[in-house]
Every structure is written in C-alpha cells, then in structure tokens.
Design a protein around this motif. Structure first.
Motif, PDB file in Angstrom:
ATOM      1  N   ILE A   1      45.071  44.158  43.067  1.00 18.12           N
ATOM      2  CA  ILE A   1      46.483  43.882  42.807  1.00 18.12           C
ATOM      3  C   ILE A   1      46.916  44.519  41.486  1.00 18.12           C
ATOM      4  N   GLN A   2      46.059  44.426  40.480  1.00 18.33           N
ATOM      5  CA  GLN A   2      46.392  45.017  39.183  1.00 18.33           C
ATOM      6  C   GLN A   2      46.477  46.538  39.264  1.00 18.33           C
ATOM      7  N   GLN A   3      45.661  47.141  40.126  1.00 15.73           N
ATOM      8  CA  GLN A   3      45.638  48.602  40.241  1.00 15.73           C
ATOM      9  C   GLN A   3      46.744  49.144  41.141  1.00 15.73           C
ATOM     10  N   ALA A   4      47.459  48.284  41.831  1.00 19.57           N
ATOM     11  CA  ALA A   4      48.512  48.751  42.738  1.00 19.57           C
ATOM     12  C   ALA A   4      49.623  49.443  41.944  1.00 19.57           C
ATOM     13  N   PRO A   5      50.179  50.535  42.499  1.00 15.22           N
ATOM     14  CA  PRO A   5      51.264  51.235  41.807  1.00 15.22           C
ATOM     15  C   PRO A   5      52.474  50.337  41.611  1.00 15.22           C
ATOM     16  N   GLU A   6      53.196  50.594  40.548  1.00 17.66           N
ATOM     17  CA  GLU A   6      54.399  49.810  40.239  1.00 17.66           C
ATOM     18  C   GLU A   6      55.364  49.848  41.419  1.00 17.66           C
ATOM     19  N   GLY A   7      55.835  48.679  41.840  1.00 20.66           N
ATOM     20  CA  GLY A   7      56.802  48.593  42.924  1.00 20.66           C
ATOM     21  C   GLY A   7      56.191  48.488  44.304  1.00 20.66           C
ATOM     22  N   GLU A   8      54.880  48.757  44.426  1.00 22.63           N
ATOM     23  CA  GLU A   8      54.211  48.632  45.727  1.00 22.63           C
ATOM     24  C   GLU A   8      53.959  47.160  46.045  1.00 22.63           C
ATOM     25  N   LEU A   9      54.177  46.793  47.298  1.00 23.82           N
ATOM     26  CA  LEU A   9      53.957  45.413  47.719  1.00 23.82           C
ATOM     27  C   LEU A   9      52.594  45.204  48.371  1.00 23.82           C
ATOM     28  N   TRP A  10      51.837  46.296  48.565  1.00 29.35           N
ATOM     29  CA  TRP A  10      50.528  46.177  49.206  1.00 29.35           C
ATOM     30  C   TRP A  10      49.513  47.042  48.456  1.00 29.35           C
ATOM     31  N   THR A  11      48.300  46.544  48.356  1.00 32.36           N
ATOM     32  CA  THR A  11      47.230  47.279  47.697  1.00 32.36           C
ATOM     33  C   THR A  11      46.632  48.313  48.649  1.00 32.36           C
ATOM     34  N   ASP A  12      45.756  49.150  48.117  1.00 32.62           N
ATOM     35  CA  ASP A  12      44.874  49.938  48.964  1.00 32.62           C
ATOM     36  C   ASP A  12      43.930  48.987  49.693  1.00 32.62           C
ATOM     37  N   ASN A  13      43.174  49.525  50.647  1.00 33.93           N
ATOM     38  CA  ASN A  13      42.225  48.699  51.385  1.00 33.93           C
ATOM     39  C   ASN A  13      41.171  48.103  50.446  1.00 33.93           C
ATOM     40  N   VAL A  14      40.895  46.825  50.650  1.00 31.13           N
ATOM     41  CA  VAL A  14      39.889  46.105  49.878  1.00 31.13           C
ATOM     42  C   VAL A  14      38.892  45.509  50.860  1.00 31.13           C
ATOM     43  N   TYR A  15      37.589  45.732  50.607  1.00 26.47           N
ATOM     44  CA  TYR A  15      36.573  45.173  51.490  1.00 26.47           C
ATOM     45  C   TYR A  15      36.122  43.824  50.953  1.00 26.47           C
ATOM     46  N   ILE A  16      36.543  42.745  51.610  1.00 24.88           N
ATOM     47  CA  ILE A  16      36.143  41.387  51.259  1.00 24.88           C
ATOM     48  C   ILE A  16      35.940  40.600  52.543  1.00 24.88           C
ATOM     49  N   MET A  17      35.095  39.573  52.479  1.00 23.89           N
ATOM     50  CA  MET A  17      34.899  38.656  53.600  1.00 23.89           C
ATOM     51  C   MET A  17      34.545  39.414  54.883  1.00 23.89           C
ATOM     52  N   ASP A  18      33.698  40.437  54.737  1.00 21.36           N
ATOM     53  CA  ASP A  18      33.156  41.217  55.857  1.00 21.36           C
ATOM     54  C   ASP A  18      34.174  42.081  56.574  1.00 21.36           C
ATOM     55  N   GLN A  19      35.358  42.243  56.000  1.00 22.46           N
ATOM     56  CA  GLN A  19      36.378  43.075  56.632  1.00 22.46           C
ATOM     57  C   GLN A  19      37.226  43.763  55.573  1.00 22.46           C
ATOM     58  N   THR A  20      37.844  44.859  55.993  1.00 27.70           N
ATOM     59  CA  THR A  20      38.756  45.582  55.114  1.00 27.70           C
ATOM     60  C   THR A  20      40.179  45.128  55.385  1.00 27.70           C
ATOM     61  N   ARG A  21      40.923  44.940  54.325  1.00 26.87           N
ATOM     62  CA  ARG A  21      42.320  44.562  54.475  1.00 26.87           C
ATOM     63  C   ARG A  21      43.087  44.993  53.229  1.00 26.87           C
ATOM     64  N   ARG A  22      44.416  45.121  53.383  1.00 30.73           N
ATOM     65  CA  ARG A  22      45.291  45.326  52.239  1.00 30.73           C
ATOM     66  C   ARG A  22      45.804  43.962  51.788  1.00 30.73           C
ATOM     67  N   LEU A  23      46.004  43.816  50.481  1.00 30.40           N
ATOM     68  CA  LEU A  23      46.455  42.549  49.926  1.00 30.40           C
ATOM     69  C   LEU A  23      47.900  42.654  49.476  1.00 30.40           C
ATOM     70  N   PHE A  24      48.614  41.564  49.626  1.00 29.82           N
ATOM     71  CA  PHE A  24      50.009  41.506  49.198  1.00 29.82           C
ATOM     72  C   PHE A  24      50.079  41.454  47.675  1.00 29.82           C
ATOM     73  N   VAL A  25      50.986  42.206  47.108  1.00 27.75           N
ATOM     74  CA  VAL A  25      51.184  42.236  45.659  1.00 27.75           C
ATOM     75  C   VAL A  25      52.463  41.472  45.343  1.00 27.75           C
ATOM     76  N   PRO A  26      52.379  40.312  44.720  1.00 27.34           N
ATOM     77  CA  PRO A  26      53.601  39.555  44.413  1.00 27.34           C
ATOM     78  C   PRO A  26      54.524  40.369  43.499  1.00 27.34           C
TER      79      PRO A  26
END
Length: 331
Positions: free
Chosen positions: A299-324
């Motif tokens: 989330i911290q590395q997400a570009p300014e203004g982006e609402l979603w991160t790059d893919n993150v591998y957690i909990m045995d799966q890859t997903r994008r995370l919402f950026v508040p």
C-alpha cells in the motif's frame, strides 16, 4: 530525491542512489541490461533500468550510483530509465542516509524479549537459558542490527528485532484474549528465540540485506534450533537436579518443537508440524506479522492516486490490495 513527487517524463540529474538489488538480464533481442532496485535517501525504493546502450561499469548491490535518468512508467509504477551513471566509492556518499532502519527503539525492545530476570518470569530453566542470550554482548548487537529476511518482510536494519517484538506482542495479547491454559513462559520464550538463527543467516552488505553462505546451506530454522539446543545443554542442563532431569528434557523438547514448527507447514521449511497450542499460536502470530508487513508495504509503495496495489502474494494466493484514498475533508 522525493520519490513520491516524481513525474513521468521528468529528467533527474546528479542524483545519488543506493543499489539494493542488481540483476543483469537479457532482453528479447539478446542484449544485456540491468534491472535495478534503488534506495533513495531514507530507504524508499524505486525500480530502475539500464539498457544495453547505456551500460558502462558493472553495477553491484550495495554500491552507490550517481545517475542521469528519465522517469518512466511501467505497469502503473514509476521507474528510472538511467541514461548515464557513475559507480561511487564509499567515501563519495553517506551510506546511512540510504539504508532503511527500523522505527523500533531497539534497546528497550531487546530488554522486553531477553531480560527474563523480571518478576513475571519464574521458570528457572527458561530464565537461565535467556540469561545466556541476554548477557552475550555480541549476540545482542547482532540481534538489534540484523534484518529478518533478504526480500519478503522486514528486510532492513533492525528488521529482526521489530518482527520478533511484533510476534511477542501478538502472542501475548492473543493468548490472554483466548483465555486458554497456555504455558505463557514457554510461549514467550519460544517467540523470543524462534528466529535467533537469522543473526547468522542474513547480513547487511553496503546497507543491503543478503543471505549468508551458512543461511543458504542450513536455513534459519535449523540454525535457531541448534543455537537454543546447544546453549540449553551447556548452560541449563548441568544445573538441573537429577530428579527433575526428565521434566527438563521434555521442556527443552517442547521449546525446540515450537521453534522448529513455526513456519507451520513442511513445504514452508518447517521439519515438523505444530502439535501444541503454543506452537500453533506462534505460527499464526509469525505469519500475521510477515503478512501484514507485505500488505502495508504494498500500500505504501502504490503510486499516488492509485486505488489498487500491484499483485501481492499472501495467504497462498496473489491479489491486489485496495489503497484507502487520503480523506482530505476529514477534520
């Protein structure tokens, strides 16, 4: 250089960066190029490329670079297209300015984890064992400085003690909240010691975390277990009365079991599965610390203004995370 304020197309000149990772790759045309991870001042990272036509001197992790570069964007992330660069000597820049360091106050954190002379602890064997670690000045210095990994989580100076303190706080709070009959002293002792082998598994070279040869050959779980087992045999076992020897041996086995099983799965590097409530709890607290690190880091590395991160591998799966989004109207 403030990475947050960089704009696509911007030209940066005479900027000093620390090479955190350098990979010499080959493109589809068969030409070599460098793919770099670079630290700006404060340790904030940005990716960079040096294409074949611009390669001069060899680039290695842990070295400083003075660059002329254009800011490009790739898959929503800003990166540096480096046109020219100079590899700097150690006297040409302040390494400490580019090295990410934990925000945790390491001295009181170490005392929380390893000073077992406090009245809340009563188990004589565990107190004797922890005193060996606490009073070893070389170990204390290493534990306060060591990273917890080379890539995945807490991979910076002081990352190990930060991660261990998080696992301690989680295990302490969750054991109390659950209310089950946990052996609290065994639980917290195992938490403090579960990653001690990382002081021999990882090191900082030029401010960059890398795995040691010993870490590659033996892995930190085995090293942690060996360190604890050896100290128990030299510092604890000789002081155990004969009538309590069997009880002490079982206590040692239970402690080592938690350490060896804390990754939770055989395929994740643990030689045994968790088979006590304390071992189960330590596994989940360890996993929670590393997983949430990945979440907040993405989330911290997400570009300014982006609402979603790059893919993150957690909990045995890859997903994008919402950026508040920043709530500019909040008062």
């Amino acid at each position: 250089m403030d990475i947050e304020t960089l704009e696509t197309g911007q030209l940066i000149t005479d900027e000093v960066l620390l090479v955190a990772e350098a990979r010499l790759l080959v493109d589809r045309r068969g030409q070599s190029y460098y793919s770099l991870t670079l630290n700006a001042e404060g340790g904030r990272q940005i990716e960079g490329k040096v294409w074949a036509d611009n390669i001069a001197a060899a680039i290695e992790a842990g070295k400083g670079l003075e660059v002329l570069a254009r800011v490009d964007e790739y898959r929503g992330q800003k990166q540096l297209n480096i046109q020219r660069y100079k590899v700097l000597g150690p006297d040409d820049y302040d390494l400490a300015a580019f090295v990410r360091t934990t925000d945790v106050d390491v001295d009181p954190a170490f005392e929380t984890l390893f000073d077992w002379q406090r009245n809340e602890f009563t188990n004589a064997n565990l107190k004797r064992l922890m005193a060996e670690f606490h009073d070893n000045e070389a170990f204390a210095a290493q534990f306060k400085e060591s990273p917890a990994a080379s890539h995945h989580h807490h991979n910076y100076r002081g990352g190990l003690i930060e991660h261990t303190l998080q696992v301690w706080q989680l295990a302490d709070a969750l054991s109390r909240a659950h209310g089950g009959p946990f052996d609290r002293e065994l639980l917290l002792c195992a938490v403090a010691l579960h990653d001690v082998g990382k002081v021999k598994s990882y090191r900082l070279v030029g401010g960059v975390s890398e795995r040691t040869d010993v870490g590659e050959l033996l892995e930190h779980i085995f090293i942690s277990g060996s360190m604890v087992s050896n100290l128990w045999d030299t510092a604890v076992r000789p002081g155990v009365p004969e009538e309590l020897a069997e009880q002490a041996a079982r206590q040692k086995a239970l402690l080592l079991h938690i350490i060896l099983s804390h990754h939770g799965k055989l395929e994740w590097g643990s030689p045994v599965l968790p088979r006590t409530p304390e071992a189960v709890l330590v596994h989940f607290c360890d996993l929670l610390s590393s997983t949430l690190y990945k979440c907040f880091d993405a989330i911290q590395q997400a570009p300014e203004g982006e609402l979603w991160t790059d893919n993150v591998y957690i909990m045995d799966q890859t997903r994008r995370l919402f950026v508040p989004p920043h709530d500019e109207g909040a008062g």
